[in-house]
Design an enzyme around this catalytic site. Sequence first.
Site, PDB file in Angstrom:
ATOM      1  N   GLU A  88      90.778  34.259  43.558  1.00 18.90           N
ATOM      2  CA  GLU A  88      89.398  34.079  43.957  1.00 18.90           C
ATOM      3  C   GLU A  88      89.307  32.635  44.456  1.00 18.90           C
ATOM      4  O   GLU A  88      89.703  31.718  43.739  1.00 18.90           O
ATOM      5  CB  GLU A  88      88.515  34.271  42.713  1.00 18.90           C
ATOM      6  CG  GLU A  88      87.136  34.706  43.038  1.00 18.90           C
ATOM      7  CD  GLU A  88      86.281  34.834  41.778  1.00 18.90           C
ATOM      8  OE1 GLU A  88      86.815  35.100  40.696  1.00 18.90           O
ATOM      9  OE2 GLU A  88      85.062  34.646  41.920  1.00 18.90           O
ATOM     10  N   ARG A 323      99.280  36.693  30.272  1.00 15.60           N
ATOM     11  CA  ARG A 323      98.982  35.486  31.026  1.00 15.60           C
ATOM     12  C   ARG A 323      99.703  34.304  30.390  1.00 15.60           C
ATOM     13  O   ARG A 323     100.094  34.348  29.223  1.00 15.60           O
ATOM     14  CB  ARG A 323      97.476  35.220  31.079  1.00 15.60           C
ATOM     15  CG  ARG A 323      96.811  35.067  29.725  1.00 15.60           C
ATOM     16  CD  ARG A 323      95.322  34.752  29.861  1.00 15.60           C
ATOM     17  NE  ARG A 323      95.109  33.372  30.242  1.00 15.60           N
ATOM     18  CZ  ARG A 323      94.456  33.006  31.343  1.00 15.60           C
ATOM     19  NH1 ARG A 323      93.955  33.899  32.156  1.00 15.60           N
ATOM     20  NH2 ARG A 323      94.288  31.734  31.608  1.00 15.60           N
ATOM     21  N   LYS A 333      90.192  27.880  35.791  1.00 19.66           N
ATOM     22  CA  LYS A 333      89.627  27.116  36.900  1.00 19.66           C
ATOM     23  C   LYS A 333      88.291  26.493  36.510  1.00 19.66           C
ATOM     24  O   LYS A 333      87.984  25.374  36.900  1.00 19.66           O
ATOM     25  CB  LYS A 333      89.455  28.025  38.125  1.00 19.66           C
ATOM     26  CG  LYS A 333      90.734  28.181  38.920  1.00 19.66           C
ATOM     27  CD  LYS A 333      90.507  29.052  40.144  1.00 19.66           C
ATOM     28  CE  LYS A 333      90.672  30.511  39.796  1.00 19.66           C
ATOM     29  NZ  LYS A 333      90.444  31.425  40.876  1.00 19.66           N
TER      30      LYS A 333
HETATM   31  P1  ATP Z   1      90.787  31.409  36.136  1.00 18.62           P
HETATM   32  O1  ATP Z   1      90.273  31.924  34.835  1.00 18.62           O
HETATM   33  O2  ATP Z   1      91.577  30.169  36.030  1.00 18.62           O
HETATM   34  O3  ATP Z   1      89.736  31.341  37.201  1.00 18.62           O
HETATM   35  P2  ATP Z   1      91.475  33.844  37.259  1.00 18.62           P
HETATM   36  O4  ATP Z   1      92.338  34.901  36.696  1.00 18.62           O
HETATM   37  O5  ATP Z   1      90.031  34.114  37.256  1.00 18.62           O
HETATM   38  O6  ATP Z   1      91.834  32.494  36.576  1.00 18.62           O
HETATM   39  P3  ATP Z   1      92.089  34.387  39.944  1.00 18.62           P
HETATM   40  O7  ATP Z   1      91.890  33.539  41.134  1.00 18.62           O
HETATM   41  O8  ATP Z   1      91.276  35.608  39.820  1.00 18.62           O
HETATM   42  O9  ATP Z   1      91.865  33.447  38.704  1.00 18.62           O
HETATM   43  O10 ATP Z   1      93.623  34.700  39.727  1.00 18.62           O
HETATM   44  C1  ATP Z   1      94.515  35.077  40.725  1.00 18.62           C
HETATM   45  C2  ATP Z   1      95.709  35.706  40.042  1.00 18.62           C
HETATM   46  O11 ATP Z   1      96.326  34.790  39.177  1.00 18.62           O
HETATM   47  C3  ATP Z   1      95.284  36.906  39.223  1.00 18.62           C
HETATM   48  O12 ATP Z   1      96.121  37.991  39.578  1.00 18.62           O
HETATM   49  C4  ATP Z   1      95.506  36.479  37.810  1.00 18.62           C
HETATM   50  O13 ATP Z   1      95.976  37.544  37.044  1.00 18.62           O
HETATM   51  C5  ATP Z   1      96.570  35.390  37.931  1.00 18.62           C
HETATM   52  N1  ATP Z   1      96.426  34.407  36.866  1.00 18.62           N
HETATM   53  C6  ATP Z   1      95.376  33.610  36.625  1.00 18.62           C
HETATM   54  N2  ATP Z   1      95.571  32.865  35.528  1.00 18.62           N
HETATM   55  C7  ATP Z   1      96.793  33.195  35.057  1.00 18.62           C
HETATM   56  C8  ATP Z   1      97.576  32.788  33.932  1.00 18.62           C
HETATM   57  N3  ATP Z   1      97.146  31.870  33.079  1.00 18.62           N
HETATM   58  N4  ATP Z   1      98.793  33.347  33.776  1.00 18.62           N
HETATM   59  C9  ATP Z   1      99.245  34.256  34.631  1.00 18.62           C
HETATM   60  N5  ATP Z   1      98.560  34.698  35.699  1.00 18.62           N
HETATM   61  C10 ATP Z   1      97.345  34.187  35.915  1.00 18.62           C
HETATM   62 MG    MG Z   2      89.044  35.516  38.300  1.00 10.86          MG
END
Ligand code: ATP
Ligand code: MG
Length: 620
Positions: A88, A323, A333
Amino acid sequence: MVLQSTAQSKIIRMSTPNPATPPAHATKAAAAASEPVKPSNFLRQIIEHDLAAGTYATRRWAGSPGDAAHHAQGQPDPAKIRTRFPPEPNGYLHIGHAKSICLNFGLARDFGGVCHLRFDDTNPEKEKLEYVTTIMNSVRWLGFEWNGSPTATPYQASDYFDFMYRAAEYLIEAGHAYVDEQTVEQIRINRGDFGKPGVDSPFRARTPAENLARFREMRDGQHEDGAMVLRAKIDMASPNINLRDPAIYRIRRATHHNTGDKWCIYPMYTFAHPIEDALENITHSICTLEFEDQRPFYDWLMERLIEGGLLSSPPPHQYEFARLNLTYVVTSKRKLAQLVYDHKVKGWDDPRMPTIVGLRRRGYTPEAIQLFTERIGVTKSDSWIDYSTLEGCLRETLDVCAPRAMAVLDPVKLVLTNWDDVMGAGKLDDCSAPLHPHHPELGKRAFKIGKEVWIDRTDFEETPPKGFFRLFPGNKVRLKYGHVMECTGCTKDADGRVTEVQATLVPDTKSGTPGSDAVKVKGVITWVAVADGLPVEVRLYDRLFLEAQPDAGGKDFIEALNPNSLKVVTAFVEPSLASARADQKFQFERHGYFVADGVDHTKAKPVFNLAVGLEDSWGR
Ligand code: ATP
Ligand code: MG
């Protein structure tokens, strides 16, 4: 691997190969050989099985994302598998994303597939172009290219809004969706909970024609934000609460950075995501464990849209992995944004940040991050990885290639009182050292020694503690790559702080000259001559947080910030570093690995960041 039990949760610490064994990987090829060849994991096994069984062999690909009719016109898909990384664009990528990137792009690379970069931009309010750019740069920097070509533009979910709308109308017409006018609160109450089945909405029995009319009114802006939602009609008594008629479209008057004001209704993530995967011909849709409960809806939606002829078969399949949680940092983020906007750090690329841009500025290389993600592997159970595992990977990858240099970080002057008699007044003597101890072919670095040299304050003790072999009055040590000298005393200021150390040079002991090792010493210290030492700014970074799990259990992670995570000193370094380029990494002998800062470093005003110390001093 050392397992450490804590009150909160398991922390896994993966040790680097035994440092006592000779450096098995003096070259990159040897480094690769010392790692197990691509350790298998459950995802690789699934893909191997799918390839052997020909699960996706019949799929066609029309060269761009699209519905069933679009792909039917295409060729058999040249990509054996398709994976995707779907960020995102609402912040900078962090080390957790790096795990997902290395996993998805790595699987595609290893199995003759293609990995898509797709901006999951279905949430109109939070997304910015700044984030789109940095995400693309970070993926590229990590060493990957997306969508099958080095010049491809990333896909974006918002390009599929028209299709998503059509899919929603199809579900309505087929009796699989309805417009619900209950309040948010009523919907919540009527959903039930784990022990209690849900209650049907009074709007659930509307006819498809009524629902369609209502849904079009939603689209046309005839209702207030939040006045009603479109829900999938599945099963209000399902033991999986995600199947109790999840919302799939909501009214939200917001300008979208791609589609502007075209829409005032937006699809929900759980509806949008499977559709994005299917339009892009994704085979293996890999996400983190918290989406496991969404998988039945993912499958339900795919089945309905294939039934309706909108999507081609076989559909993508969702797989979940744990994760990454890394100790001493936060990987969200939102929380990282808070650190930036509350000025707890100096920006997204502050070298203390676990963002990709921060790690890069800290001296991390793509190789180190890739090694890390391979080493921690892919599992299905949540755990915390100790930060030292990441640091170990950096140390290992830099050790084999970083040029060496001497640096004095906390300088005190050492005067060789007999220099003029032994060497000649004002004389400077030439010294040299290999740029890398295991790579003589890289050549040597040259520097001078003279009557005055800078040494590190901690290398002198007026009254030595037991086991101290460096400078103290009466003791002999070697100035590395230089001469042996004997300490004679020191000068102190009114506060008792040492301002100068004195010693005498022992003649005929210069490194590399015949008989130079006739005088045995127990200590060797690093130094830089006053005559040619270069004053530089050195930023000594430490952990950003004092607690291993700063945000565990909903704690206020701001309280766990380390107030001493940055110390700036003026150091003296060898003259060879005058030509250091921004981003270039070095080993400062006996101190650790340093990088010329990627933003502030210039020839006129050199700045070096501590990347990682020589030894793991944490978690013991
Ligand atoms: P955040 O909570 O930091 O915003 P998010 O999962 O909402 O993380 P996205 O931009 O939706 O952020 O994530 C893009 C991809 O990265 C998704 O497929 C998610 O599963 C993966 N991802 C995000 N954080 C992790 C993590 N800590 N470990 C492994 N994969 C991750
Ligand atoms: Mg997300």
